[in-house]
Design a protein around this motif. Structure first.
Motif, short mmCIF file in Angstrom:
data_model
loop_
_atom_site.label_atom_id
_atom_site.label_comp_id
_atom_site.label_asym_id
_atom_site.label_seq_id
_atom_site.Cartn_x
_atom_site.Cartn_y
_atom_site.Cartn_z
N HIS A 132 -3.55 13.62 -12.97
CA HIS A 132 -4.92 14.00 -13.31
C HIS A 132 -5.90 12.86 -13.02
N THR A 133 -5.54 11.62 -13.40
CA THR A 133 -6.43 10.47 -13.17
C THR A 133 -6.15 9.80 -11.83
N ARG A 134 -4.95 10.06 -11.26
CA ARG A 134 -4.51 9.47 -10.00
C ARG A 134 -4.34 7.96 -10.11
N GLU A 135 -3.96 7.52 -11.27
CA GLU A 135 -3.70 6.10 -11.52
C GLU A 135 -2.32 5.95 -12.15
N HIS A 183 0.82 -1.20 0.00
CA HIS A 183 0.00 0.00 0.00
C HIS A 183 0.86 1.26 0.00
N THR A 184 0.33 2.31 -0.61
CA THR A 184 0.90 3.64 -0.52
C THR A 184 -0.24 4.64 -0.49
N ASP A 185 0.09 5.93 -0.48
CA ASP A 185 -0.96 6.94 -0.50
C ASP A 185 -0.75 7.88 -1.67
N LEU A 186 -1.72 8.75 -1.89
CA LEU A 186 -1.69 9.65 -3.05
C LEU A 186 -0.55 10.66 -2.98
N SER A 187 -0.20 11.11 -1.79
CA SER A 187 0.87 12.12 -1.70
C SER A 187 2.21 11.53 -2.12
N ASP A 188 2.57 10.38 -1.57
CA ASP A 188 3.83 9.75 -1.95
C ASP A 188 3.84 9.33 -3.42
N ALA A 189 2.73 8.78 -3.88
CA ALA A 189 2.66 8.33 -5.28
C ALA A 189 2.78 9.50 -6.24
N SER A 190 2.19 10.65 -5.87
CA SER A 190 2.25 11.80 -6.77
C SER A 190 3.64 12.41 -6.79
#
Length: 498
Positions: free
Chosen positions: A186-189, A171-178
């Motif tokens: 834009h799609t967050r994928e 698992h990770t989160d949106l902040s680290d992934a971005s």
């Protein structure tokens, strides 16, 4: 009800216990070793993090046994843009490559040629550089194919610890992934086409969640090691940049905050990614996933004052501030370029160096000290102007970090930007863990939103710009902007001669 937050810093690992009103009950921290090797390697042993976390938890439990038995949720934060390959059982296959690891320089060129650096910025909202996780993954594939093939998941620092807590290392989160530059902002994928073009296995990437989402619970074996009860909910957490924004009370659209530590950054929150046409800023999705922060980071903030203390033989920062305050605004036209270890945003030039410009026999130690504070202020204004050019408002800035304790520096910064500087009652050393704690509390419904948690952060004071200083600094900033272009060629000649 209490909340526990873990922060993996680049220099130390910290555990903090909070009550449900966001007050710090106890904290414990311990330095962590970074291994520096020839070729630009900078890594940490992930198992060292676990050892320190266990000791920190045991210290807090010894002092606050009742409160630790009342922990309702856990969250982890940590340094961003790292890369840790783990196998199917969550065992690290190498050291964790830190943000500052520069071994993937050649891979940056390969990725830029194959996919286009401009295209990657437009897609990810982040600048392709040696720190980029895509480049680090490719470096491992190219230089250590066995490690790459055995990797089940590439994790950032905090994601490994959430795996240690829950037993699930995926698992990770949106902040680290971005900020890692591995998702479509834009799609967050994950962008399948990009991974395919670069021949990187997208199946080795972790699942993405908002930082407030509960992704598991504290497993029994780990709970016993930490002295906690098993079954405590664990949220996805967020990277340190996103958590410090929350801890500064600036985690929602329209907020702006500045962190003045060893490095410094100024960030403005928006409802969508901000793509600068000159690629001078980068984007990090907020801890709860509801906004996007546009960031500009300078390399040398506290480093500059540390240098100046030694250079001018000043014993402590109180004396530093007192002496600097005796010099006039503008330091009698003495300028300091705070590029001691190169510079990041908005010029992105690792070959720059520090400069005192305009020295004369009229200058004394007080002018030199004040010019250092002003030079850092000009560097932050340089990034602030990028935000403003991208239609982001920077009228009120929440300030955290050690630099925020200096009254004269706050007034200088307020007048240079210019903006109202708001100092909050969160100690600089607690802002990041507080952000993580608020994510944990939101995840279990203690707070309806991170905004409800942030509402408990109180303002200590506001520093207004000084109009007379504004006029001086507006003129000074024009001169400051002219110095780097004039020195760029000599900088690069010096770097090439080393």
């Amino acid at each position: 009800m209490h909340l526990l937050a873990i922060d993996l810093g680049t220099t130390s690992v910290k555990v903090s216990l909070f009550d449900d009103r966001t007050n710090v009950i106890r904290s414990a921290h311990e330095r962590v070793k970074t291994l520096l090797e020839p070729g630009g390697a900078a890594s940490q042993n992930a198992n060292d993090w676990i050892d320190i976390i266990m000791r920190n938890c045991q210290r807090i439990t010894a002092e606050c046994p009742d409160q630790m038995s009342d922990v309702a949720a856990l969250a982890v934060t940590g340094h961003m843009m790292g890369c840790l390959p783990v196998d199917r059982n969550g065992h690290p296959l190498s050291g964790h490559m830190l943000h500052s690891d520069t071994r993937a320089r050649d891979e940056v060129q390969i990725i830029g040629s194959a996919a286009g650096s401009d295209r990657i910025y437009q897609l990810t909202g982040n600048i392709l550089a040696g720190a980029s996780v895509l480049a680090k993954m490719m470096w491992l594939r190219n230089n250590h194919p066995q490690i790459y093939n055995e990797t089940a998941c590439f994790l950032n620092s905090k994601d490994f610890i959430t795996g240690f807590l829950t037993g699930d290392f995926s698992h990770t989160d949106l902040s680290d992934a971005s900020h890692a530059g591995v998702i479509d902002i834009h799609t967050r994928e994950y962008p399948e086409e990009l991974f395919s073009e670069l021949k990187l296995d997208i199946n080795k990437m972790p699942q993405i969640h908002p930082g407030t989402e509960v992704i598991g619970s504290l497993k029994k074996q780990t709970a016993e090691l930490l002295g906690l009860r098993s079954g405590i909910p664990v949220v996805a957490g967020a990277g340190d940049g996103a958590c410090s924004a929350i801890g500064a009370g600036a985690g929602q659209v329209g907020d702006t905050y500045c962190c003045m530590g060893t490095t410094a950054w100024i960030a403005a929150m928006s409802d969508k990614p901000v793509l600068d046409k000159h690629q001078r800023s980068y984007n990090i999705i907020t801890g709860d996933g509801r906004a996007v922060g546009s960031y500009g980071t300078i390399q040398n903030c506290g480093r500059s004052t540390d240098f100046a203390q030694k250079f001018f033989a000043v014993d402590n920062m109180k004396d530093f501030d007192n002496m600097a305050e005796t010099a006039p605004a503008g330091s009698n036209n003495l300028f300091f370029l705070p590029y001691l270890n190169g510079e990041r945003a908005p010029i992105f030039d690792p070959d720059t160096q520090g400069v005192f410009f305009g020295l004369s026999t009229d200058h004394g130690r007080e002018h030199g000290l004040r010019s250092v504070l002003e030079g850092v202020g000009y560097a932050l204004k340089h990034n602030t102007e990028v935000h403003r050019q991208n239609n982001l408002s920077v009228d009120r800035v929440s300030l955290i970090g050690g630099g925020g304790r200096s009254a004269i520096w706050r007034k200088i910064l307020a007048s240079i930007l210019p903006a109202v500087i708001t100092r909050v009652d969160v100690p600089s050393e607690d802002a990041t863990t507080l952000g993580a704690a608020i994510l944990a509390g939101t995840g279990i419904g203690l707070y309806n939103s991170i905004q409800e948690g942030m509402a408990m952060i109180r303002t200590i004071e506001n520093t207004e710009p000084d109009q007379a200083w504004i006029d001086v600094y507006e003129e000074g900033y024009k001169n400051y902007l002219g110095l780097y272009p004039a020195l760029k060629e000599p900088y690069h000649r010096l770097a090439a001669s080393k």
